[in-house]
Design a protein around this motif. Sequence first.
Motif, mmCIF file in Angstrom:
data_model
loop_
_atom_site.group_PDB
_atom_site.id
_atom_site.type_symbol
_atom_site.label_atom_id
_atom_site.label_comp_id
_atom_site.label_asym_id
_atom_site.label_seq_id
_atom_site.Cartn_x
_atom_site.Cartn_y
_atom_site.Cartn_z
ATOM 1 N N ALA A 128 46.788 44.936 45.024
ATOM 2 C CA ALA A 128 45.539 45.704 44.893
ATOM 3 C C ALA A 128 44.548 45.314 45.984
ATOM 4 O O ALA A 128 43.883 46.177 46.572
ATOM 5 N N ARG A 139 46.708 48.257 37.287
ATOM 6 C CA ARG A 139 48.048 47.723 37.538
ATOM 7 C C ARG A 139 48.541 46.793 36.416
ATOM 8 O O ARG A 139 49.737 46.744 36.141
ATOM 9 N N GLN A 161 50.211 41.564 41.398
ATOM 10 C CA GLN A 161 49.442 42.806 41.269
ATOM 11 C C GLN A 161 48.067 42.684 41.931
ATOM 12 O O GLN A 161 47.591 43.638 42.567
ATOM 13 N N GLU A 209 41.331 48.644 40.370
ATOM 14 C CA GLU A 209 42.712 48.730 40.854
ATOM 15 C C GLU A 209 43.604 47.712 40.141
ATOM 16 O O GLU A 209 44.703 48.036 39.701
#
Length: 165
Positions: A29, A67, A25, A63
């Motif tokens: 991001a 996530r 993730q 971000e």
Amino acid sequence: MVWQVADTAKSVFSVEQYEDFVTVQAESALRHVASSHPYDFADPGEESLRGSTDLVSGELAQEVAARIAIAGLEVVETRISSLAYAPEIAQAMLQRQQASAVLSARSKIVEGAVGMVEQALERLERDDIVSLDDERKAAMVSNLLVVLCSDSRSTPVINTGTLYG
């Protein structure tokens, strides 16, 4: 990036491997945030990755947090420690920087040369040193700009005739 488990029940049922999940993730991001900003040369009002590291780190934290929240995890801190061009584009970016510097220098040279030509023409008229018609002014402007903007030393040419035949 520093992260922690915020909701143990959610995290147990959402993911098997925290570290792998967070790594995937975070990389995703980072790619998204990095692709939305220029590396170095930002337009006015635009933020660059190198010039606005605090802002970019904040965007990255938001971000990643969005996530990983579904897995009961939260971001404590993110920081971009180093930015560098990939080797395959480093040479091209160096050429871009050099070209930008050359254009900037040329622009300054032309600006200064035009100012010097304007001053020369104004002074010649003001002090009544020589009377120049439009054609002679154009020739003088051309010659001065060539001399002032040239990369190499100029070689003087002495005109023993006249511009008019």
